[in-house]
Design a protein around this motif. Sequence first.
Motif, PDB file in Angstrom:
ATOM      1  N   HIS A 170     -92.918  36.494 -23.716  1.00 44.78           N
ATOM      2  CA  HIS A 170     -94.213  35.985 -23.243  1.00 44.78           C
ATOM      3  C   HIS A 170     -94.076  34.607 -22.622  1.00 44.78           C
ATOM      4  O   HIS A 170     -94.662  34.337 -21.563  1.00 44.78           O
ATOM      5  CB  HIS A 170     -95.223  35.964 -24.392  1.00 44.78           C
ATOM      6  N   ASP A 171     -93.316  33.733 -23.275  1.00 45.70           N
ATOM      7  CA  ASP A 171     -93.136  32.375 -22.756  1.00 45.70           C
ATOM      8  C   ASP A 171     -92.483  32.398 -21.382  1.00 45.70           C
ATOM      9  O   ASP A 171     -92.901  31.680 -20.472  1.00 45.70           O
ATOM     10  CB  ASP A 171     -92.293  31.531 -23.717  1.00 45.70           C
ATOM     11  N   ALA A 172     -91.445  33.232 -21.233  1.00 50.72           N
ATOM     12  CA  ALA A 172     -90.736  33.323 -19.950  1.00 50.72           C
ATOM     13  C   ALA A 172     -91.658  33.849 -18.858  1.00 50.72           C
ATOM     14  O   ALA A 172     -91.650  33.345 -17.724  1.00 50.72           O
ATOM     15  CB  ALA A 172     -89.503  34.204 -20.094  1.00 50.72           C
ATOM     16  N   ILE A 173     -92.465  34.845 -19.183  1.00 51.25           N
ATOM     17  CA  ILE A 173     -93.395  35.403 -18.200  1.00 51.25           C
ATOM     18  C   ILE A 173     -94.448  34.376 -17.830  1.00 51.25           C
ATOM     19  O   ILE A 173     -94.778  34.204 -16.654  1.00 51.25           O
ATOM     20  CB  ILE A 173     -94.031  36.712 -18.730  1.00 51.25           C
ATOM     21  N   LEU A 174     -94.951  33.657 -18.825  1.00 50.75           N
ATOM     22  CA  LEU A 174     -96.000  32.660 -18.603  1.00 50.75           C
ATOM     23  C   LEU A 174     -95.570  31.589 -17.609  1.00 50.75           C
ATOM     24  O   LEU A 174     -96.339  31.196 -16.744  1.00 50.75           O
ATOM     25  CB  LEU A 174     -96.407  32.024 -19.934  1.00 50.75           C
ATOM     26  N   VAL A 175     -94.321  31.158 -17.715  1.00 56.62           N
ATOM     27  CA  VAL A 175     -93.836  30.111 -16.807  1.00 56.62           C
ATOM     28  C   VAL A 175     -93.175  30.681 -15.555  1.00 56.62           C
ATOM     29  O   VAL A 175     -92.717  29.933 -14.702  1.00 56.62           O
ATOM     30  CB  VAL A 175     -92.888  29.111 -17.517  1.00 56.62           C
ATOM     31  N   GLY A 176     -93.100  31.998 -15.461  1.00 54.76           N
ATOM     32  CA  GLY A 176     -92.536  32.632 -14.279  1.00 54.76           C
ATOM     33  C   GLY A 176     -91.023  32.565 -14.191  1.00 54.76           C
ATOM     34  O   GLY A 176     -90.455  32.669 -13.105  1.00 54.76           O
ATOM     35  N   ASP A 177     -90.361  32.415 -15.340  1.00 53.14           N
ATOM     36  CA  ASP A 177     -88.900  32.362 -15.369  1.00 53.14           C
ATOM     37  C   ASP A 177     -88.365  33.794 -15.452  1.00 53.14           C
ATOM     38  O   ASP A 177     -88.270  34.373 -16.538  1.00 53.14           O
ATOM     39  CB  ASP A 177     -88.432  31.521 -16.559  1.00 53.14           C
ATOM     40  N   LEU A 178     -88.020  34.333 -14.309  1.00 55.86           N
ATOM     41  CA  LEU A 178     -87.611  35.735 -14.256  1.00 55.86           C
ATOM     42  C   LEU A 178     -86.263  35.978 -14.917  1.00 55.86           C
ATOM     43  O   LEU A 178     -86.049  37.036 -15.513  1.00 55.86           O
ATOM     44  CB  LEU A 178     -87.608  36.221 -12.807  1.00 55.86           C
ATOM     45  N   ALA A 179     -85.358  35.008 -14.850  1.00 57.06           N
ATOM     46  CA  ALA A 179     -84.059  35.171 -15.523  1.00 57.06           C
ATOM     47  C   ALA A 179     -84.252  35.252 -17.034  1.00 57.06           C
ATOM     48  O   ALA A 179     -83.663  36.109 -17.700  1.00 57.06           O
ATOM     49  CB  ALA A 179     -83.113  34.030 -15.162  1.00 57.06           C
ATOM     50  N   GLU A 180     -85.082  34.387 -17.585  1.00 58.62           N
ATOM     51  CA  GLU A 180     -85.351  34.417 -19.031  1.00 58.62           C
ATOM     52  C   GLU A 180     -86.170  35.647 -19.417  1.00 58.62           C
ATOM     53  O   GLU A 180     -86.007  36.191 -20.501  1.00 58.62           O
ATOM     54  CB  GLU A 180     -86.037  33.133 -19.493  1.00 58.62           C
ATOM     55  N   THR A 181     -87.058  36.068 -18.522  1.00 59.39           N
ATOM     56  CA  THR A 181     -87.821  37.295 -18.768  1.00 59.39           C
ATOM     57  C   THR A 181     -86.861  38.473 -18.895  1.00 59.39           C
ATOM     58  O   THR A 181     -86.967  39.273 -19.841  1.00 59.39           O
ATOM     59  CB  THR A 181     -88.836  37.549 -17.630  1.00 59.39           C
ATOM     60  N   ALA A 182     -85.927  38.574 -17.953  1.00 53.25           N
ATOM     61  CA  ALA A 182     -84.950  39.667 -17.995  1.00 53.25           C
ATOM     62  C   ALA A 182     -84.095  39.576 -19.254  1.00 53.25           C
ATOM     63  O   ALA A 182     -83.822  40.605 -19.902  1.00 53.25           O
ATOM     64  CB  ALA A 182     -84.070  39.636 -16.742  1.00 53.25           C
ATOM     65  N   LYS A 183     -83.686  38.376 -19.620  1.00 56.36           N
ATOM     66  CA  LYS A 183     -82.844  38.186 -20.814  1.00 56.36           C
ATOM     67  C   LYS A 183     -83.576  38.625 -22.084  1.00 56.36           C
ATOM     68  O   LYS A 183     -83.028  39.359 -22.909  1.00 56.36           O
ATOM     69  CB  LYS A 183     -82.437  36.714 -20.917  1.00 56.36           C
ATOM     70  N   ALA A 184     -84.827  38.200 -22.233  1.00 56.23           N
ATOM     71  CA  ALA A 184     -85.612  38.565 -23.420  1.00 56.23           C
ATOM     72  C   ALA A 184     -85.897  40.064 -23.439  1.00 56.23           C
ATOM     73  O   ALA A 184     -85.779  40.714 -24.486  1.00 56.23           O
ATOM     74  CB  ALA A 184     -86.913  37.772 -23.459  1.00 56.23           C
ATOM     75  N   ALA A 185     -86.254  40.621 -22.290  1.00 56.12           N
ATOM     76  CA  ALA A 185     -86.543  42.057 -22.218  1.00 56.12           C
ATOM     77  C   ALA A 185     -85.291  42.868 -22.528  1.00 56.12           C
ATOM     78  O   ALA A 185     -85.357  43.889 -23.223  1.00 56.12           O
ATOM     79  CB  ALA A 185     -87.092  42.418 -20.845  1.00 56.12           C
ATOM     80  N   HIS A 186     -84.154  42.404 -22.042  1.00 57.11           N
ATOM     81  CA  HIS A 186     -82.891  43.111 -22.300  1.00 57.11           C
ATOM     82  C   HIS A 186     -82.558  43.093 -23.796  1.00 57.11           C
ATOM     83  O   HIS A 186     -82.131  44.107 -24.355  1.00 57.11           O
ATOM     84  CB  HIS A 186     -81.764  42.475 -21.486  1.00 57.11           C
ATOM     85  N   ALA A 187     -82.757  41.951 -24.442  1.00 57.38           N
ATOM     86  CA  ALA A 187     -82.510  41.859 -25.887  1.00 57.38           C
ATOM     87  C   ALA A 187     -83.438  42.795 -26.658  1.00 57.38           C
ATOM     88  O   ALA A 187     -83.008  43.487 -27.593  1.00 57.38           O
ATOM     89  CB  ALA A 187     -82.681  40.415 -26.356  1.00 57.38           C
ATOM     90  N   LEU A 188     -84.699  42.828 -26.263  1.00 59.41           N
ATOM     91  CA  LEU A 188     -85.654  43.733 -26.911  1.00 59.41           C
ATOM     92  C   LEU A 188     -85.266  45.193 -26.683  1.00 59.41           C
ATOM     93  O   LEU A 188     -85.318  46.006 -27.598  1.00 59.41           O
ATOM     94  CB  LEU A 188     -87.069  43.473 -26.393  1.00 59.41           C
ATOM     95  N   LYS A 189     -84.868  45.508 -25.467  1.00 61.01           N
ATOM     96  CA  LYS A 189     -84.452  46.877 -25.140  1.00 61.01           C
ATOM     97  C   LYS A 189     -83.309  47.320 -26.058  1.00 61.01           C
ATOM     98  O   LYS A 189     -83.337  48.423 -26.603  1.00 61.01           O
ATOM     99  CB  LYS A 189     -84.027  46.959 -23.679  1.00 61.01           C
ATOM    100  N   GLY A 190     -82.330  46.461 -26.236  1.00 60.70           N
ATOM    101  CA  GLY A 190     -81.203  46.793 -27.108  1.00 60.70           C
ATOM    102  C   GLY A 190     -81.625  46.977 -28.553  1.00 60.70           C
ATOM    103  O   GLY A 190     -81.172  47.918 -29.220  1.00 60.70           O
TER     104      GLY A 190
END
Length: 121
Positions: free
Chosen positions: A47-67
């Motif tokens: 959520h924090d990454a999406i809120l600030v528009g940090d797409l690299a961190e968004t991908a990193k967090a989503a990837h960790a959740l996916k795993g």
Amino acid sequence: MISNDALLEKFVNLSELLARVEHDRELLAELLVMFQEELPDLQGALHDAILVGDLAETAKAAHALKGMFANLSMRRGALLAATIDAAAQARDMPTIRETLGVFDSEIAALSAAVDAFIAGK
């Protein structure tokens, strides 16, 4: 009344997950407790990454959740996290925001099912 196993099976391939832990329900409960402890931080990071528009961190967090979801046979959660991961890599904020709402609803219901399962052990 629906059993805790049946409730969890709405979100988890329980037979697959039990096979992974050699049908040790106590171990499964411990893994699900760890899941519940780690989920808020990962979801918050997303959520924090999406809120600030940090797409690299968004991908990193989503990837960790996916795993995490995939390892626990939580296919829909893994699919939603993968969708956010792919959208972040494609720089597609509309898809990220659209998927996030569905993801959050899924995770809230999943967490309630996991809590019920743990309480029943």
